[in-house]
Design a protein around this motif. Structure first.
Motif, PDB file in Angstrom:
ATOM      1  N   THR A  65       0.780  -1.245   0.000  1.00 36.70           N
ATOM      2  CA  THR A  65       0.000   0.000   0.000  1.00 36.70           C
ATOM      3  C   THR A  65       0.810   1.293   0.000  1.00 36.70           C
ATOM      4  OG1 THR A  65      -0.137  -0.312   2.412  1.00 36.70           O
ATOM      5  CG2 THR A  65      -2.074  -0.962   1.118  1.00 36.70           C
ATOM      6  N   THR A  66       2.132   1.224   0.187  1.00 41.91           N
ATOM      7  CA  THR A  66       2.862   2.481   0.386  1.00 41.91           C
ATOM      8  C   THR A  66       2.988   3.308  -0.894  1.00 41.91           C
ATOM      9  OG1 THR A  66       3.948   1.697   2.372  1.00 41.91           O
ATOM     10  CG2 THR A  66       5.032   3.494   1.219  1.00 41.91           C
ATOM     11  N   THR A  67       3.311   2.683  -2.035  1.00 42.03           N
ATOM     12  CA  THR A  67       3.333   3.470  -3.277  1.00 42.03           C
ATOM     13  C   THR A  67       1.943   4.024  -3.598  1.00 42.03           C
ATOM     14  OG1 THR A  67       5.097   2.007  -4.052  1.00 42.03           O
ATOM     15  CG2 THR A  67       4.177   3.535  -5.664  1.00 42.03           C
ATOM     16  N   PRO A  68       0.876   3.197  -3.553  1.00 43.21           N
ATOM     17  CA  PRO A  68      -0.461   3.767  -3.782  1.00 43.21           C
ATOM     18  C   PRO A  68      -0.803   4.907  -2.812  1.00 43.21           C
ATOM     19  CG  PRO A  68      -0.557   1.374  -3.911  1.00 43.21           C
ATOM     20  CD  PRO A  68       0.833   1.727  -3.440  1.00 43.21           C
ATOM     21  N   PHE A  69      -0.405   4.767  -1.544  1.00 46.89           N
ATOM     22  CA  PHE A  69      -0.641   5.822  -0.555  1.00 46.89           C
ATOM     23  C   PHE A  69       0.026   7.133  -0.994  1.00 46.89           C
ATOM     24  CE2 PHE A  69       1.451   8.072   2.958  1.00 46.89           C
ATOM     25  CZ  PHE A  69       0.359   8.512   3.688  1.00 46.89           C
ATOM     26  N   LEU A  70       1.266   7.039  -1.474  1.00 49.01           N
ATOM     27  CA  LEU A  70       1.993   8.254  -1.875  1.00 49.01           C
ATOM     28  C   LEU A  70       1.446   8.821  -3.179  1.00 49.01           C
ATOM     29  CD1 LEU A  70       5.619   7.226  -0.865  1.00 49.01           C
ATOM     30  CD2 LEU A  70       4.214   9.014   0.183  1.00 49.01           C
ATOM     31  N   LEU A  71       1.090   7.958  -4.124  1.00 51.42           N
ATOM     32  CA  LEU A  71       0.495   8.451  -5.377  1.00 51.42           C
ATOM     33  C   LEU A  71      -0.840   9.131  -5.079  1.00 51.42           C
ATOM     34  CD1 LEU A  71       1.298   5.450  -7.765  1.00 51.42           C
ATOM     35  CD2 LEU A  71       2.490   7.665  -7.627  1.00 51.42           C
ATOM     36  N   ASN A  72      -1.591   8.574  -4.143  1.00 52.03           N
ATOM     37  CA  ASN A  72      -2.861   9.187  -3.738  1.00 52.03           C
ATOM     38  C   ASN A  72      -2.617  10.569  -3.118  1.00 52.03           C
ATOM     39  OD1 ASN A  72      -5.819   9.019  -3.051  1.00 52.03           O
ATOM     40  ND2 ASN A  72      -4.963   9.199  -0.991  1.00 52.03           N
ATOM     41  N   ALA A  73      -1.576  10.661  -2.293  1.00 53.20           N
ATOM     42  CA  ALA A  73      -1.242  11.956  -1.695  1.00 53.20           C
ATOM     43  C   ALA A  73      -0.888  12.963  -2.788  1.00 53.20           C
ATOM     44  CB  ALA A  73      -0.080  11.794  -0.709  1.00 53.20           C
ATOM     45  N   ALA A  74      -0.169  12.490  -3.830  1.00 50.52           N
ATOM     46  CA  ALA A  74       0.174  13.384  -4.948  1.00 50.52           C
ATOM     47  C   ALA A  74      -1.096  13.820  -5.677  1.00 50.52           C
ATOM     48  CB  ALA A  74       1.141  12.685  -5.895  1.00 50.52           C
ATOM     49  N   SER A  75      -2.025  12.892  -5.853  1.00 49.95           N
ATOM     50  CA  SER A  75      -3.253  13.249  -6.577  1.00 49.95           C
ATOM     51  C   SER A  75      -4.099  14.245  -5.778  1.00 49.95           C
ATOM     52  CB  SER A  75      -4.060  11.997  -6.933  1.00 49.95           C
ATOM     53  OG  SER A  75      -4.864  11.626  -5.847  1.00 49.95           O
ATOM     54  N   HIS A  76      -3.880  14.303  -4.463  1.00 50.51           N
ATOM     55  CA  HIS A  76      -4.564  15.291  -3.624  1.00 50.51           C
ATOM     56  C   HIS A  76      -3.687  16.502  -3.323  1.00 50.51           C
ATOM     57  CE1 HIS A  76      -7.205  11.791  -2.997  1.00 50.51           C
ATOM     58  NE2 HIS A  76      -8.137  12.704  -2.769  1.00 50.51           N
ATOM     59  N   SER A  77      -2.588  16.644  -4.100  1.00 49.33           N
ATOM     60  CA  SER A  77      -1.699  17.812  -4.008  1.00 49.33           C
ATOM     61  C   SER A  77      -1.040  17.994  -2.637  1.00 49.33           C
ATOM     62  CB  SER A  77      -2.443  19.101  -4.390  1.00 49.33           C
ATOM     63  OG  SER A  77      -2.966  18.974  -5.689  1.00 49.33           O
ATOM     64  N   LEU A  78      -0.919  16.904  -1.877  1.00 50.28           N
ATOM     65  CA  LEU A  78      -0.180  16.989  -0.616  1.00 50.28           C
ATOM     66  C   LEU A  78       1.320  17.006  -0.887  1.00 50.28           C
ATOM     67  CD1 LEU A  78      -2.411  14.464   1.316  1.00 50.28           C
ATOM     68  CD2 LEU A  78      -2.138  16.895   1.880  1.00 50.28           C
ATOM     69  N   LEU A  79       1.703  16.464  -2.025  1.00 50.68           N
ATOM     70  CA  LEU A  79       3.073  16.547  -2.537  1.00 50.68           C
ATOM     71  C   LEU A  79       2.997  16.332  -4.037  1.00 50.68           C
ATOM     72  CD1 LEU A  79       5.039  13.366  -1.267  1.00 50.68           C
ATOM     73  CD2 LEU A  79       2.627  13.465  -1.772  1.00 50.68           C
ATOM     74  N   THR A  80       4.118  16.443  -4.744  1.00 45.75           N
ATOM     75  CA  THR A  80       4.121  16.261  -6.198  1.00 45.75           C
ATOM     76  C   THR A  80       4.666  14.873  -6.541  1.00 45.75           C
ATOM     77  OG1 THR A  80       6.376  17.074  -6.420  1.00 45.75           O
ATOM     78  CG2 THR A  80       4.600  18.734  -6.511  1.00 45.75           C
ATOM     79  N   LEU A  81       4.489  14.468  -7.789  1.00 46.88           N
ATOM     80  CA  LEU A  81       5.092  13.192  -8.214  1.00 46.88           C
ATOM     81  C   LEU A  81       6.618  13.264  -8.085  1.00 46.88           C
ATOM     82  CD1 LEU A  81       3.122  12.046 -11.410  1.00 46.88           C
ATOM     83  CD2 LEU A  81       3.088  11.020  -9.128  1.00 46.88           C
ATOM     84  N   GLU A  82       7.175  14.451  -8.325  1.00 45.78           N
ATOM     85  CA  GLU A  82       8.623  14.623  -8.143  1.00 45.78           C
ATOM     86  C   GLU A  82       8.998  14.363  -6.680  1.00 45.78           C
ATOM     87  OE1 GLU A  82       6.705  16.551  -9.942  1.00 45.78           O
ATOM     88  OE2 GLU A  82       7.670  16.970 -11.861  1.00 45.78           O
TER      89      GLU A  82
END
Ligand SMILES: [Zn+2]
Length: 456
Positions: free
Chosen positions: A335-352
């Motif tokens: 779940t950790t990569t999906p968790f981070l990609l989800n955070a990126a999709s909610h603009s909590l951080l960027t894909l970079e």
């Protein structure tokens, strides 16, 4: 000349930006990233999708060899491959690596058992500090240190800690330190047991904020005075991060590890879920504002990298005894990569930022960079294909880890990994791993240096 493989039509995301380009691979390595179309023997069309370097998880427990009824290398690394992790650094408390012979035996045991590339960490035993230098030269990635006796691993008191950190600094090694104060956790345990408590909330009372912060103060101070390169494991709260920031201001080379459970799980969940939320340090967040404060620490660079601290048990293993007997830990590789990609999709951080936090920064910290943690000429062709439009509602049935459950079940994660490549070979598609067992052992930087000494 034609390349082995061209990954075409995607947007390549690195730590400092993104661009439309094709990735060319020869012999398992990236040879070029270019908008020019060149001949290749195989083409993998990823038009409309993002291409990121493979994720690097530096804190993973796969229990192999060890209590493999909880997890093993084939299963844990299938979960990693399915969800975009192409490199792990593993250590197992129940079967610790404490000598060069232990390391050699473990590397032999793991031949053809891993779906992703892996480094191995060693454990620091208070009476075996003299063995650390030889372990570093034999190729361990880092030394795990506990300040409190946990999972059967003895804690190091201040004197032993000073001795170990000085030794590691002396040969240029690095360590990951689990910080909870021995005396405070032991006293709390006696108090709670005497009171007959067996409810879930004994966990945050036993493994208190004060016990964690006290240990981090001591460790941060010794890191500064010994000059060792160290990482504080699983930073649970802004208060802990604050101690780390102050030590850095005094020159401490101190990284701070972030894990999803301190961003997305709440302190009081342990009341309802009991052992299924037993991990330590426990979840500290009590409000949305607390979760936001953790993301602020990521954006400010105070927290330096993500890891899972993947330490699974099945539901049955977790719930077999009372809260005291239950094993610590959560599954996380699924779940950790999906968790981070989800955070990126909610603009909590960027894909970079995802590339930095879960690939480049841990690879740099642990001597794996630029072979890992980067997509560029000369690096291993480890990459993940990301579709921002994917949605995954996490279900226990989807979890590949032997745990077969997730604390995030029922949550929807936006953005997903559609394919994972290890050294140019596809090792998972749409969350389904392929069983190639092609993962290789990555010796740590100490062994590489030793070889250079031997080969003038
Ligand atoms: Zn751990």
């Amino acid at each position: 000349m034609s390349a082995d493989l061209a990954v075409t039509g995607g947007t390549v995301v690195g730590s400092r930006g993104r661009r439309s380009a094709h990735v060319y691979v020869d012999d398992g390595k990236v040879v070029d990233i270019s908008p020019e179309v060149r001949p290749a023997r195989r083409t993998f069309d990823v038009t409309g999708l993002f291409v990121l370097p493979g994720m690097v998880d530096s804190h993973v427990h796969l229990m192999d060899p060890g209590p493999t009824e909880r997890e093993d290398f084939p299963t844990g690394t299938r979960a990693a491959a399915a969800r975009g992790v192409t490199t792990i650094v593993e250590h197992t408390h129940a079967n610790p690596v404490r000598s060069v012979a232990d390391l050699t035996a473990k590397v032999e045991h793991l031949a053809r058992r891993s779906n992703v590339d892996f480094g191995l960490a060693a454990h620091t035993w208070p009476d075996r500090i003299g063995d650390l230098a030889s372990l570093w030269e034999a190729g361990v990635t880092f030394f795990k240190i506990f300040t409190c006796t946990t999972h059967g691993v003895p804690g190091l008191d201040r004197d032993a800690l000073h001795e170990a950190l000085s030794a590691i600094a002396g040969f240029g090694g690095t360590c990951l330190i689990h910080c909870e104060d021995e005396a405070m956790t032991a006293a709390a345990e006696r108090r709670l047991r005497d009171a007959g408590r067996t409810d879930g909330f004994v966990i945050p009372e036993w493994r208190s904020r004060e016990a964690e912060e006290t240990a981090v103060v001591v460790v941060a101070d010794l890191v500064a005075t010994t000059g060792v390169r160290a990482t504080i494991a699983h930073v649970s709260s802004p208060a802990v991060a604050d101690i780390i920031e102050r030590a850095r201001a005094r020159g401490a080379d101190l990284a701070a590890e972030a894990c999803p459970q301190y961003f997305a799980l709440r302190e009081d969940e342990v009341i309802e879920w009991e052992a299924l939320r037993k991990f330590t340090p426990p979840a500290r967040a009590r409000s949305d504002a607390d979760e936001q404060a953790m993301w602020d620490l990521v954006r400010r660079g105070v927290l330096t990298h993500f890891s899972t601290d993947h330490a699974p048990s099945t539901r049955e293993q977790k719930l077999a005894g009372d809260i005291w007997e239950a094993p610590f830990g959560l599954p996380g590789l699924d779940t950790t990569t999906p968790f981070l990609l989800n955070a990126a999709s909610h603009s909590l951080l960027t894909l970079e930022d995802v590339v930095v936090m879960y690939s480049e920064a841990p690879a740099r910290r642990y001597g794996l960079y630029p072979r890992k943690g980067r997509l560029g000429p000369g690096s291993d062709a480890d990459m993940i294909i990301v579709d921002e439009t994917r949605r995954w509602t996490v279900a226990d049935d989807d979890i590949i880890s032997k745990a077969a459950w997730s604390p995030y079940a029922g949550r929807e994660f936006a953005g997903g990994v559609t394919a994972t490549l290890l050294r140019g070979e596809v090792i998972a598609v749409d969350g389904i791993p392929r069983d190639e067992r092609s993962g290789r052992f990555l010796p740590g930087p100490g062994r590489r240096r030793q070889r250079e000494k031997e080969e003038p």
